[in-house]
Design an enzyme around this catalytic site. Sequence first.
Site, PDB file in Angstrom:
ATOM      1  N   TRP A  42       0.646  -1.490   0.506  1.00  0.00           N
ATOM      2  CA  TRP A  42      -0.026  -0.399  -0.002  1.00  0.00           C
ATOM      3  C   TRP A  42       0.724   0.842   0.198  1.00  0.00           C
ATOM      4  CZ3 TRP A  42      -5.391   0.187   2.780  1.00  0.00           C
ATOM      5  CH2 TRP A  42      -5.682  -0.673   2.888  1.00  0.00           C
ATOM      6  N   ASP A  75       3.755  -0.117  11.514  1.00  0.00           N
ATOM      7  CA  ASP A  75       3.605  -1.376  11.691  1.00  0.00           C
ATOM      8  C   ASP A  75       4.228  -2.413  12.405  1.00  0.00           C
ATOM      9  OD1 ASP A  75       2.584  -3.902   9.082  1.00  0.00           O
ATOM     10  OD2 ASP A  75       3.163  -4.736  10.871  1.00  0.00           O
ATOM     11  N   LYS A 124      -9.892  -1.140   6.653  1.00  0.00           N
ATOM     12  CA  LYS A 124     -10.962  -2.610   6.276  1.00  0.00           C
ATOM     13  C   LYS A 124     -10.953  -3.407   7.804  1.00  0.00           C
ATOM     14  CE  LYS A 124      -7.213  -6.561   6.370  1.00  0.00           C
ATOM     15  NZ  LYS A 124      -6.323  -6.597   5.202  1.00  0.00           N
TER      16      LYS A 124
HETATM   17  C1  LIG Z   1      -3.087  -7.276   5.487  1.00  0.00           C
HETATM   18  S1  LIG Z   1      -1.177  -6.872   6.157  1.00  0.00           S
HETATM   19  C2  LIG Z   1      -1.103  -5.513   6.285  1.00  0.00           C
HETATM   20  C3  LIG Z   1      -0.256  -5.361   4.110  1.00  0.00           C
HETATM   21  C4  LIG Z   1      -0.286  -4.379   3.706  1.00  0.00           C
HETATM   22  N1  LIG Z   1      -1.770  -3.476   3.388  1.00  0.00           N
HETATM   23  C5  LIG Z   1       0.386  -4.039   2.170  1.00  0.00           C
HETATM   24  O1  LIG Z   1      -0.415  -3.615   1.029  1.00  0.00           O
HETATM   25  O2  LIG Z   1       1.694  -4.552   2.329  1.00  0.00           O
HETATM   26  C6  LIG Z   1      -1.477  -6.571   7.718  1.00  0.00           C
HETATM   27  C7  LIG Z   1      -0.767  -5.467   8.916  1.00  0.00           C
HETATM   28  O3  LIG Z   1      -1.564  -5.147  10.182  1.00  0.00           O
HETATM   29  C8  LIG Z   1      -0.123  -4.961  10.981  1.00  0.00           C
HETATM   30  N2  LIG Z   1      -0.991  -4.788  12.398  1.00  0.00           N
HETATM   31  C9  LIG Z   1      -1.320  -5.654  12.870  1.00  0.00           C
HETATM   32  N3  LIG Z   1      -1.924  -4.999  14.601  1.00  0.00           N
HETATM   33  C10 LIG Z   1      -1.862  -3.751  14.503  1.00  0.00           C
HETATM   34  C11 LIG Z   1      -1.324  -2.856  15.575  1.00  0.00           C
HETATM   35  N4  LIG Z   1      -1.661  -2.502  16.660  1.00  0.00           N
HETATM   36  N5  LIG Z   1       0.471  -1.751  14.742  1.00  0.00           N
HETATM   37  C12 LIG Z   1       0.653  -1.721  14.137  1.00  0.00           C
HETATM   38  N6  LIG Z   1       0.299  -2.262  12.359  1.00  0.00           N
HETATM   39  C13 LIG Z   1      -0.459  -3.742  13.442  1.00  0.00           C
HETATM   40  C14 LIG Z   1       0.516  -6.558  10.969  1.00  0.00           C
HETATM   41  O4  LIG Z   1       1.398  -7.138  11.840  1.00  0.00           O
HETATM   42  C15 LIG Z   1       0.365  -6.788   8.989  1.00  0.00           C
HETATM   43  O5  LIG Z   1       1.726  -6.229   9.024  1.00  0.00           O
END
Ligand SMILES: C[S@@+](CC[C@H](N)C(=O)[O-])C[C@H]1O[C@@H](n2cnc3c(N)ncnc32)[C@H](O)[C@@H]1O
Length: 199
Positions: free
Chosen positions: A52, A70, A151
């Site tokens: 993204w 992240d 999302k």
């Molecule tokens: C579906 S992935 C994102 C993919 C990204 N949009 C891409 O295109 O590369 C969801 C992400 O949310 C992160 N995540 C979950 N809880 C989080 C938090 N409290 N703080 C930061 N990141 C978090 C996870 O580590 C994961 O990498």
Amino acid sequence: MSYQPKDAFYRKAKKEGYRSRAAYKLMELARRFRLIKPGDRVVDLGAAPGGWLQVAVELAGPKGKVVGIDLQPIAPVAANVATMQGDATSAEWQAKIKEALGAPADAVLSDLAPHLSGIRDADIARSIELARMAHRIARELLRPGGGFLVKTFAADELREYFDELKMDFQNVERSRPEATRKGSSEIYFAARGFKGRSA
Ligand SMILES: C[S@@+](CC[C@H](N)C(=O)[O-])C[C@H]1O[C@@H](n2cnc3c(N)ncnc32)[C@H](O)[C@@H]1O
């Protein structure tokens, strides 16, 4: 690359140099809802591995500024993309995002997803919780008129969540981009026209 199995969008991402197949979801949603313009300041919550971020900086251009956070490390993307490894839901990290942005954001994006436990109800509850947190963060960071893309997973509470967004934004729509996996229950909400924090 973070996604399995190796479907058409996975192969396309690999071929075109995107770090995730999710990049195609943002391409479609950002275009459909005109979420990012050249020169925009954009925040990306849950940004690893960075698909993204790549799309956001393409749309924001060299005069834009993108900040991604992240829990996982994110490899550098471009000169005008700041990346942070930390918990997006903590006040401490939100202050750091604000500082890196330097001014209110034009768009806040959240692809935050919980680490799946396999217990369906627990995973859905956590996903809604993250979407609500992302909404709170967006309220803190957005300029009036700004946009928010988030999302979540299909759940009974979505109607309620939609209504919560409607209180803060002029226009809220739900969407399921083409790159969403078959059988996935994920849904995106695009909220535009932030009414401002006093709304
Ligand atoms: C579906 S992935 C994102 C993919 C990204 N949009 C891409 O295109 O590369 C969801 C992400 O949310 C992160 N995540 C979950 N809880 C989080 C938090 N409290 N703080 C930061 N990141 C978090 C996870 O580590 C994961 O990498």
